[in-house]
Design an enzyme around this catalytic site. Structure first.
Site, PDB file in Angstrom:
ATOM      1  N   GLU A 335       0.813  -1.210   0.000  1.00 32.49           N
ATOM      2  CA  GLU A 335       0.000   0.000   0.000  1.00 32.49           C
ATOM      3  C   GLU A 335       0.852   1.269   0.000  1.00 32.49           C
ATOM      4  O   GLU A 335       0.346   2.363  -0.224  1.00 32.49           O
ATOM      5  CB  GLU A 335      -0.909   0.023   1.248  1.00 32.49           C
ATOM      6  CG  GLU A 335      -2.038  -0.997   1.258  1.00 32.49           C
ATOM      7  CD  GLU A 335      -1.610  -2.403   1.690  1.00 32.49           C
ATOM      8  OE1 GLU A 335      -0.394  -2.716   1.670  1.00 32.49           O
ATOM      9  OE2 GLU A 335      -2.501  -3.196   2.045  1.00 32.49           O
ATOM     10  N   LYS A 445      -0.651 -12.713  22.431  1.00 32.46           N
ATOM     11  CA  LYS A 445      -0.994 -12.155  23.727  1.00 32.46           C
ATOM     12  C   LYS A 445      -1.140 -13.302  24.714  1.00 32.46           C
ATOM     13  O   LYS A 445      -2.060 -14.090  24.617  1.00 32.46           O
ATOM     14  CB  LYS A 445      -2.270 -11.332  23.636  1.00 32.46           C
ATOM     15  CG  LYS A 445      -2.288 -10.234  24.651  1.00 32.46           C
ATOM     16  CD  LYS A 445      -3.329  -9.184  24.344  1.00 32.46           C
ATOM     17  CE  LYS A 445      -3.218  -8.121  25.422  1.00 32.46           C
ATOM     18  NZ  LYS A 445      -4.416  -7.342  25.592  1.00 32.46           N
ATOM     19  N   TRP A 450       2.250  -9.029  25.872  1.00 35.15           N
ATOM     20  CA  TRP A 450       2.508  -9.164  24.437  1.00 35.15           C
ATOM     21  C   TRP A 450       3.866  -9.807  24.229  1.00 35.15           C
ATOM     22  O   TRP A 450       4.855  -9.386  24.816  1.00 35.15           O
ATOM     23  CB  TRP A 450       2.519  -7.800  23.751  1.00 35.15           C
ATOM     24  CG  TRP A 450       1.162  -7.219  23.569  1.00 35.15           C
ATOM     25  CD1 TRP A 450       0.023  -7.594  24.222  1.00 35.15           C
ATOM     26  CD2 TRP A 450       0.799  -6.165  22.690  1.00 35.15           C
ATOM     27  NE1 TRP A 450      -1.031  -6.833  23.802  1.00 35.15           N
ATOM     28  CE2 TRP A 450      -0.591  -5.945  22.858  1.00 35.15           C
ATOM     29  CE3 TRP A 450       1.484  -5.384  21.771  1.00 35.15           C
ATOM     30  CZ2 TRP A 450      -1.287  -4.977  22.139  1.00 35.15           C
ATOM     31  CZ3 TRP A 450       0.790  -4.422  21.072  1.00 35.15           C
ATOM     32  CH2 TRP A 450      -0.583  -4.223  21.245  1.00 35.15           C
TER      33      TRP A 450
HETATM   34  P1  AMP Z   1       3.429  -6.628   1.682  1.00 33.59           P
HETATM   35  O1  AMP Z   1       2.310  -5.704   1.470  1.00 33.59           O
HETATM   36  O2  AMP Z   1       3.166  -8.019   1.222  1.00 33.59           O
HETATM   37  O3  AMP Z   1       4.691  -6.088   1.114  1.00 33.59           O
HETATM   38  O4  AMP Z   1       3.663  -6.780   3.256  1.00 33.59           O
HETATM   39  C1  AMP Z   1       3.896  -5.658   4.072  1.00 33.59           C
HETATM   40  C2  AMP Z   1       4.096  -6.100   5.487  1.00 33.59           C
HETATM   41  O5  AMP Z   1       5.335  -6.793   5.643  1.00 33.59           O
HETATM   42  C3  AMP Z   1       4.168  -4.967   6.468  1.00 33.59           C
HETATM   43  O6  AMP Z   1       2.902  -4.484   6.809  1.00 33.59           O
HETATM   44  C4  AMP Z   1       4.910  -5.615   7.627  1.00 33.59           C
HETATM   45  O7  AMP Z   1       4.031  -6.369   8.443  1.00 33.59           O
HETATM   46  C5  AMP Z   1       5.847  -6.574   6.951  1.00 33.59           C
HETATM   47  N1  AMP Z   1       7.193  -5.979   6.870  1.00 33.59           N
HETATM   48  C6  AMP Z   1       7.732  -5.302   5.858  1.00 33.59           C
HETATM   49  N2  AMP Z   1       8.990  -4.914   6.144  1.00 33.59           N
HETATM   50  C7  AMP Z   1       9.266  -5.358   7.385  1.00 33.59           C
HETATM   51  C8  AMP Z   1      10.392  -5.270   8.277  1.00 33.59           C
HETATM   52  N3  AMP Z   1      11.527  -4.669   7.914  1.00 33.59           N
HETATM   53  N4  AMP Z   1      10.283  -5.849   9.494  1.00 33.59           N
HETATM   54  C9  AMP Z   1       9.165  -6.479   9.873  1.00 33.59           C
HETATM   55  N5  AMP Z   1       8.066  -6.592   9.095  1.00 33.59           N
HETATM   56  C10 AMP Z   1       8.111  -6.038   7.865  1.00 33.59           C
END
Ligand code: AMP
Length: 546
Positions: A335, A445, A450
């Site tokens: 997004e 949780k 958490w």
């Molecule tokens: P997507 O839309 O498939 O690219 O997924 C995005 C999601 O990936 C985000 O909302 C996060 O939950 C996770 N994400 C992306 N970058 C990181 C990061 N560096 N560390 C932890 N989670 C991440």
């Protein structure tokens, strides 16, 4: 009351819309001889690519593509895909980058939802497309992409073959100006429930994202990305425009390597042979590459890999260091175009020792230029920079999807209160670095406390026998939820669940985690399920564990 004064414009002043075509001015003067390489099959110069973009536009226009039409691409990472990144939006049409790793039914859904008019398809996906073609409601023409000399047999009737169409098209195409807010791209992201959701980006958004990411990687980094480097994506071009890096690399006149289908051997050989210095990928792909036998033979030092899409576990970062690879994280989502934060080290950290630097490189980092990022409590109050107070990340930036395509309900939730809700839980430390502890949906949780699944995965990854780990919450009558974990062992290594629990017990003694955080259920498995973009699929793991 006075109002702001809108600037005056000379009658013939050019207002300069931020269109994708404007990204091509500089590289054509700065680096016309620079190379673009496709696997071990093809090499072209920037000048040739420029001409091919013009030819492609002419060929698509001859096929009836014009402003507002949706053009879908089903391909692995290729020089042709790069040409589509430019030519399709430059025509005023919309590039739908189809996620070819979704199920056929999901692909069908996205193509009908997007109202694709013309489809460019790599011959590898012909069986898939032939299966769904009778149910594609809006597609009028198919264009074949192939590395073969001969046209493959297919039940589909092709309007043309890409290379033949380019050869027959004029070398120059006049790209008209239009509103910079015109839609340039569209692709789909899969949520925890329901149909895939379409996100979309304008020319203005992509141009500004390119400038901000280029400035971050080039200007804020210790040894910045510059035009002497060599770039190869290891995040598919269908996934958030390969994080926008093909646009950044072209603008900077960087040598670009497109590896086609992701095969570990081909990727590693290209890194070695072409001297790749910069890539980006999700952690699981880096893991796949570094555990390939070929990686043990090659010198991979000098390669910088930006990790995003999921948290980089410390054990994997250490493995990368053993190969001489520099790793740091970035954070974003479909997004958000996607880049929101990057974990660059500030100048006063540049002479720290590697382990201390890793503490920061393994955070999500800090917001890149123009990103307004807040971590707030459920009432919307911003939380203190204490490294502990955790809340949801909300953002504003020039390049955020302004909604979900044809999905008013989803759009409203995404933008509740005028800020984009990421659904990610994080805290910020005194240095301003953002540390993500979980997705809201993945938060564990237990007994009112958490537990960060990402922290736990990072700790477990440091056990010498562990290759990969995934931690999820499973329902528990007494505690609400308890953490459970799946572990893949290193080839030839031995460990049982008790060993993993004992190892974590060490962190309990040091006071780094609570004893409730130690998973009672530890399963040693052959493989951890992955999503269509190669991330750990916690939704599926939860279903399987249930
Ligand atoms: P997507 O839309 O498939 O690219 O997924 C995005 C999601 O990936 C985000 O909302 C996060 O939950 C996770 N994400 C992306 N970058 C990181 C990061 N560096 N560390 C932890 N989670 C991440």
């Amino acid at each position: 009351m006075k109002q702001t004064r809108i600037i005056e414009r000379a009658e013939e002043a050019y207002a300069y819309p931020l269109l994708i075509k404007q990204l091509l001015h500089t590289p054509m003067h700065w680096a016309p001889q620079q190379e673009i390489v496709y696997r071990d099959i093809k090499r072209l110069t920037y000048r040739e690519m420029y001409e091919r973009i013009h030819r492609l536009a002419g060929a698509l226009a001859a096929a009836g593509v014009g402003p507002g039409d949706v053009v879908a691409v089903l391909d692995w990472d290729s020089h042709r895909y790069l040409e589509c990144f430019y030519a399709v939006p430059m025509l005023g049409a919309i590039l739908h980058t189809v996620n070819i790793r979704l199920s056929p039914e999901q692909i069908l859904f996205t193509m009908n939802h997007a109202e694709d008019a013309v489809v460019l398809v790599n011959d590898e996906f012909l069986p898939l497309l032939e299966e769904i073609a009778p149910r594609l409601d809006t597609v009028g023409k198919y264009i074949l992409l192939t590395d073969q000399e001969e046209t493959p047999d297919s039940g589909l009737e092709f309007w043309g073959e890409y290379e033949q169409m380019l050869a027959a098209a004029p070398a120059e195409f006049e790209f008209a100006d239009f509103d910079e807010n015109s839609q340039a791209t569209l692709f789909y992201t899969t949520g925890t429930t329901g149909d895939p959701k379409g996100v979309y980006f304008s020319h203005r958004q992509l141009v500004l994202h390119t400038l901000a990411v280029g400035m971050t990687l080039g200007g804020l980094a210790q040894s910045g990305l510059n035009s002497g480097q060599v770039y190869m994506p290891v995040t598919p071009m269908f996934h958030v425009h390969a994080w926008g890096m093909p646009f950044v690399s072209t603008l900077l006149g960087i040598k670009q390597i497109y590896p086609g289908r992701y095969e570990p051997e081909m990727l590693l050989k290209l890194v070695d042979k072409e001297g790749v210095t910069f890539s980006h990928c999700v952690p699981t792909i880096l893991h796949m590459l570094l555990t390939d036998p070929l990686a043990q033979e090659l010198d991979l030092s000098g390669w910088t890999v930006n990790i995003g899409g999921a948290a980089l576990p410390r054990g994997l970062a250490k493995l990368a260091h053993q190969h001489g690879i520099t790793v740091y994280q970035g954070y974003g989502m479909s997004e958000t175009c996607p880049v929101l934060t990057v974990a660059m080290l500030k100048p006063h950290m540049w002479d720290w020792d590697v382990q201390q630097q890793l503490d920061y490189q393994l955070t999500a980092g800090f917001p890149i230029p123009l990103v307004d990022l807040q971590i707030s409590d459920p009432q919307g109050e911003e939380l203190p920079l204490d490294g502990a107070s955790a809340g949801e990340i909300t953002v504003r930036a020039p390049w955020l999807s302004q909604g979900y395509y044809k999905n008013p309900g989803g759009s409203k939730d995404l933008w509740a209160g005028g800020r984009l809700h990421t659904g990610d839980i994080a805290a910020r430390d005194a240095e301003g670095y953002v540390k993500i502890s979980d997705r809201l949906k993945d938060v564990i949780k237990s007994g009112g406390e958490w537990i960060s699944s990402l922290d736990m995965e990072s700790l477990i990854s440091q056990h010498p026998a562990v290759s990969e780990a995934a931690v999820i919450g499973i329902p528990d009558e007494k505690w609400g939820e308890r953490p459970a974990c799946l572990v893949v062992l290193q080839p030839g290594a031995e460990a049982d669940p008790g060993d993993i629990q004992d190892f974590l017990g060490g962190f309990v003694e040091q006071g780094r985690i609570s004893k409730w955080a130690v998973p009672r259920t530890v399963l040693i498995v052959e493989e951890i399920p992955k999503t269509s973009v190669g991330k750990i699929d916690k939704k599926l793991i939860r279903r399987q564990m249930a």
